[in-house]
Design a protein around this motif. Structure first.
Motif, mmCIF file in Angstrom:
data_model
loop_
_atom_site.group_PDB
_atom_site.id
_atom_site.type_symbol
_atom_site.label_atom_id
_atom_site.label_comp_id
_atom_site.label_asym_id
_atom_site.label_seq_id
_atom_site.Cartn_x
_atom_site.Cartn_y
_atom_site.Cartn_z
ATOM 1 N N GLU A 121 9.128 6.516 -1.757
ATOM 2 C CA GLU A 121 10.081 5.965 -2.727
ATOM 3 C C GLU A 121 10.048 4.442 -2.649
ATOM 4 O O GLU A 121 10.280 3.866 -1.592
ATOM 5 C CB GLU A 121 11.493 6.474 -2.436
ATOM 6 C CG GLU A 121 12.541 5.970 -3.416
ATOM 7 C CD GLU A 121 13.948 6.418 -3.056
ATOM 8 O OE1 GLU A 121 14.908 5.888 -3.650
ATOM 9 O OE2 GLU A 121 14.087 7.278 -2.165
ATOM 10 N N SER A 122 9.750 3.794 -3.766
ATOM 11 C CA SER A 122 9.645 2.339 -3.776
ATOM 12 C C SER A 122 10.182 1.771 -5.085
ATOM 13 O O SER A 122 10.219 2.460 -6.114
ATOM 14 C CB SER A 122 8.192 1.901 -3.569
ATOM 15 O OG SER A 122 7.366 2.426 -4.586
ATOM 16 N N ARG A 123 10.570 0.483 -5.020
ATOM 17 C CA ARG A 123 11.122 -0.199 -6.196
ATOM 18 C C ARG A 123 10.719 -1.665 -6.154
ATOM 19 O O ARG A 123 10.543 -2.243 -5.085
ATOM 20 C CB ARG A 123 12.655 -0.101 -6.216
ATOM 21 C CG ARG A 123 13.217 1.292 -6.454
ATOM 22 C CD ARG A 123 14.667 1.383 -6.044
ATOM 23 N NE ARG A 123 14.793 1.412 -4.585
ATOM 24 C CZ ARG A 123 15.931 1.256 -3.935
ATOM 25 N NH1 ARG A 123 17.054 1.016 -4.595
ATOM 26 N NH2 ARG A 123 15.960 1.310 -2.615
ATOM 27 N N GLY A 147 0.814 -1.213 0.000
ATOM 28 C CA GLY A 147 0.000 0.000 0.000
ATOM 29 C C GLY A 147 0.846 1.260 0.000
ATOM 30 O O GLY A 147 0.557 2.225 -0.722
ATOM 31 N N LEU A 148 1.914 1.258 0.798
ATOM 32 C CA LEU A 148 2.813 2.408 0.815
ATOM 33 C C LEU A 148 3.465 2.609 -0.549
ATOM 34 O O LEU A 148 3.673 3.740 -0.990
ATOM 35 C CB LEU A 148 3.890 2.212 1.886
ATOM 36 C CG LEU A 148 3.463 2.470 3.326
ATOM 37 C CD1 LEU A 148 4.536 1.982 4.301
ATOM 38 C CD2 LEU A 148 3.200 3.955 3.547
ATOM 39 N N ALA A 149 3.798 1.493 -1.202
ATOM 40 C CA ALA A 149 4.458 1.577 -2.510
ATOM 41 C C ALA A 149 3.549 2.159 -3.580
ATOM 42 O O ALA A 149 4.021 2.510 -4.671
ATOM 43 C CB ALA A 149 4.942 0.192 -2.938
ATOM 44 N N CYS A 150 2.262 2.270 -3.278
ATOM 45 C CA CYS A 150 1.321 2.885 -4.225
ATOM 46 C C CYS A 150 1.179 4.385 -3.999
ATOM 47 O O CYS A 150 0.497 5.063 -4.786
ATOM 48 C CB CYS A 150 -0.049 2.219 -4.108
ATOM 49 S SG CYS A 150 -0.078 0.467 -4.579
ATOM 50 N N ILE A 183 15.536 3.839 7.291
ATOM 51 C CA ILE A 183 15.257 2.406 7.369
ATOM 52 C C ILE A 183 14.491 2.013 6.107
ATOM 53 O O ILE A 183 13.439 2.575 5.802
ATOM 54 C CB ILE A 183 14.432 2.046 8.612
ATOM 55 C CG1 ILE A 183 15.219 2.370 9.886
ATOM 56 C CG2 ILE A 183 14.064 0.556 8.595
ATOM 57 C CD1 ILE A 183 14.478 2.036 11.169
ATOM 58 N N MET A 184 15.043 1.057 5.396
ATOM 59 C CA MET A 184 14.401 0.543 4.194
ATOM 60 C C MET A 184 13.816 -0.832 4.495
ATOM 61 O O MET A 184 14.453 -1.640 5.191
ATOM 62 C CB MET A 184 15.394 0.435 3.042
ATOM 63 C CG MET A 184 14.803 -0.081 1.744
ATOM 64 S SD MET A 184 16.058 -0.346 0.455
ATOM 65 C CE MET A 184 16.855 -1.848 1.066
ATOM 66 N N ALA A 185 12.608 -1.094 3.991
ATOM 67 C CA ALA A 185 12.000 -2.416 4.129
ATOM 68 C C ALA A 185 12.151 -3.172 2.818
ATOM 69 O O ALA A 185 11.974 -2.615 1.729
ATOM 70 C CB ALA A 185 10.527 -2.292 4.494
ATOM 71 N N THR A 199 11.397 -8.848 -5.424
ATOM 72 C CA THR A 199 11.535 -8.122 -4.161
ATOM 73 C C THR A 199 10.894 -6.741 -4.280
ATOM 74 O O THR A 199 11.038 -6.077 -5.304
ATOM 75 C CB THR A 199 13.029 -7.943 -3.790
ATOM 76 O OG1 THR A 199 13.600 -9.229 -3.551
ATOM 77 C CG2 THR A 199 13.194 -7.087 -2.541
ATOM 78 N N LEU A 200 10.204 -6.341 -3.219
ATOM 79 C CA LEU A 200 9.681 -4.978 -3.110
ATOM 80 C C LEU A 200 10.511 -4.227 -2.083
ATOM 81 O O LEU A 200 10.704 -4.704 -0.959
ATOM 82 C CB LEU A 200 8.214 -4.991 -2.660
ATOM 83 C CG LEU A 200 7.623 -3.630 -2.229
ATOM 84 C CD1 LEU A 200 7.551 -2.684 -3.415
ATOM 85 C CD2 LEU A 200 6.258 -3.810 -1.583
ATOM 86 N N LEU A 201 11.022 -3.054 -2.457
ATOM 87 C CA LEU A 201 11.799 -2.209 -1.559
ATOM 88 C C LEU A 201 11.022 -0.927 -1.283
ATOM 89 O O LEU A 201 10.565 -0.268 -2.217
ATOM 90 C CB LEU A 201 13.163 -1.860 -2.179
ATOM 91 C CG LEU A 201 14.052 -3.043 -2.568
ATOM 92 C CD1 LEU A 201 15.301 -2.538 -3.288
ATOM 93 C CD2 LEU A 201 14.433 -3.858 -1.355
#
Length: 383
Positions: free
Chosen positions: A50-52, A42-45, A115-117, A84-86
């Protein structure tokens, strides 16, 4: 410290920091991840996050990178495994994740990145690679098998056909499997390769170090905006030369003096560095308060015992000058003198500000005004 496997902070810094990896079993016993894979998706949307997504084999192409924000439908199109989702800067958006950073305050605030997930189904990975920063890899959910070891740099062979820095002929020196609560510390340049053994989330607590290029360009840009930078180079003692094409040694001496006068000013250097290293990474989270406060509002809140804390995306630091203390918050500087000087270390000690000590400054109108400014610009808020 239990988080460091029984090592004290001094022992860890002396024996491991930027020297060699360290596996810490149950650094956070019983750790439960504050976010779920669905919440990360959801955050990556979100536009501001910032997401990859990294796919190991993307239609025959190796280690392909896709940048967010993503649509919800994008996740249903992904293969069952080997991706992988970052999500970068997770601490900026999830207060419970931000709380983890308080465990790492034995490292200066200015060194912290974020902190990166990393979420991955079985087989998911970002490939064998190396980073040029210190990182603590905390296993938050599931299991990940890490192979690591060996110093790498820009000369290390890489896989062709990918935008990522994937090592092509690297073999690690040690392999471990981390379960929730376990943590792996890696210094800069150490090759590593983590593969998810099941649905897993890894939290990467990263610490930055500016490049020499960052320092030179950043500081010279700062100097160019200072008073006197628009003045022209003068030469009132100019003499006739045998050849007009000659750049004489006297000219170089003059240039040397001008440049040294600028770069040898330690005060300017300290003030620039404080602003440079506290500039917020995300301008989308350090935003002005919805309802601006007044100093009177602030005094009442302090007297009522409300807890003040940093914005999750804010950065705080300070530097002691000869006769004053420079406080740096989110790229801005505030100079404190006299009895106000202890105010800076109080604000910078941790995300949760000591309210008992803060109340001792509540009668100072100037400091109440400063607190109000920090609140109104979004750098602090009341829990």
């Amino acid at each position: 410290m239990d988080m460091l496997g029984g090592l004290t902070a001094s022992e860890f810094l002396r024996e491991y920091w930027q020297k060699k990896p360290l596996v810490i079993r149950q650094a956070f016993p019983g750790f439960q991840c504050p976010v779920s894979p669905d919440e990360l998706a959801g955050l990556a949307c979100e536009e501001a996050v910032e997401s990859r997504i990294i796919i190991e084999d993307d239609a025959g192409k190796p280690w392909q990178l896709h940048n967010g924000p993503f649509t919800p439908e994008r996740f249903s199109e992904l293969p069952e495994q080997d991706w992988t989702l970052l999500v970068q800067g997770l601490d900026h958006w999830v207060p419970d994740i931000s709380e983890l950073l308080e465990q790492f305050r034995f490292i200066p605030n200015w060194r912290l990145d974020d902190i990166m997930a990393s979420y991955a189904p079985k087989g998911g990975s970002v490939g064998p690679h190396y980073d040029m920063y210190d990182v603590f890899l905390l296993q938050a959910q599931g299991h990940r098998r890490w192979t690591f070891g060996g110093q790498c740099d820009h000369t290390s062979p890489r896989v062709d056909g990918t935008p990522l820095r994937i090592l092509s002929s690297w073999e690690g020196e040690e392999t471990v499997t981390l379960e929730p609560g376990d943590m792996l510390y890696l210094p800069p340049g150490i090759g590593h390769y983590g593969i998810a053994e099941d649905d897993c989330i890894t939290l990467s607590v990263g610490f930055r170090a500016p490049t020499i290029d960052d320092l030179l360009t950043g500081y010279t840009d700062y100097l160019c905006n200072q008073d006197g930078a628009a003045e022209h180079l003068d030469d009132p003692d100019l003499e006739v030369q045998d050849n007009p094409g000659t750049i004489t040694s006297e000219v170089i001496d003059r240039l040397d003096r001008v440049i040294r006068e600028q770069i040898n000013d330690r005060r300017k250097l300290a003030l620039w560095f404080g602003q440079f290293t506290t500039a917020p990474k995300s301008l989308d989270i350090v935003v002005p308060a919805d309802e601006p406060a007044t100093p009177e509002d602030f005094a009442e809140a302090i007297q009522a015992g409300e807890q003040l804390r940093w914005n999750e995306g804010s950065r705080f630091a300070y530097h002691e000058l000869d006769n004053e203390t420079a406080l740096f918050v989110d790229g801005e500087q505030y100079l404190l003198k006299g009895d106000a000087r202890p105010f800076a270390p109080l604000l910078c000690a941790g995300a949760h500000i000591n309210m008992a000590e803060l109340s001792e400054f509540s009668d100072d109108e100037a400091l109440l005004g400063l607190l109000t400014t920090l609140y109104n610009q979004g750098s602090v808020y009341f829990e």
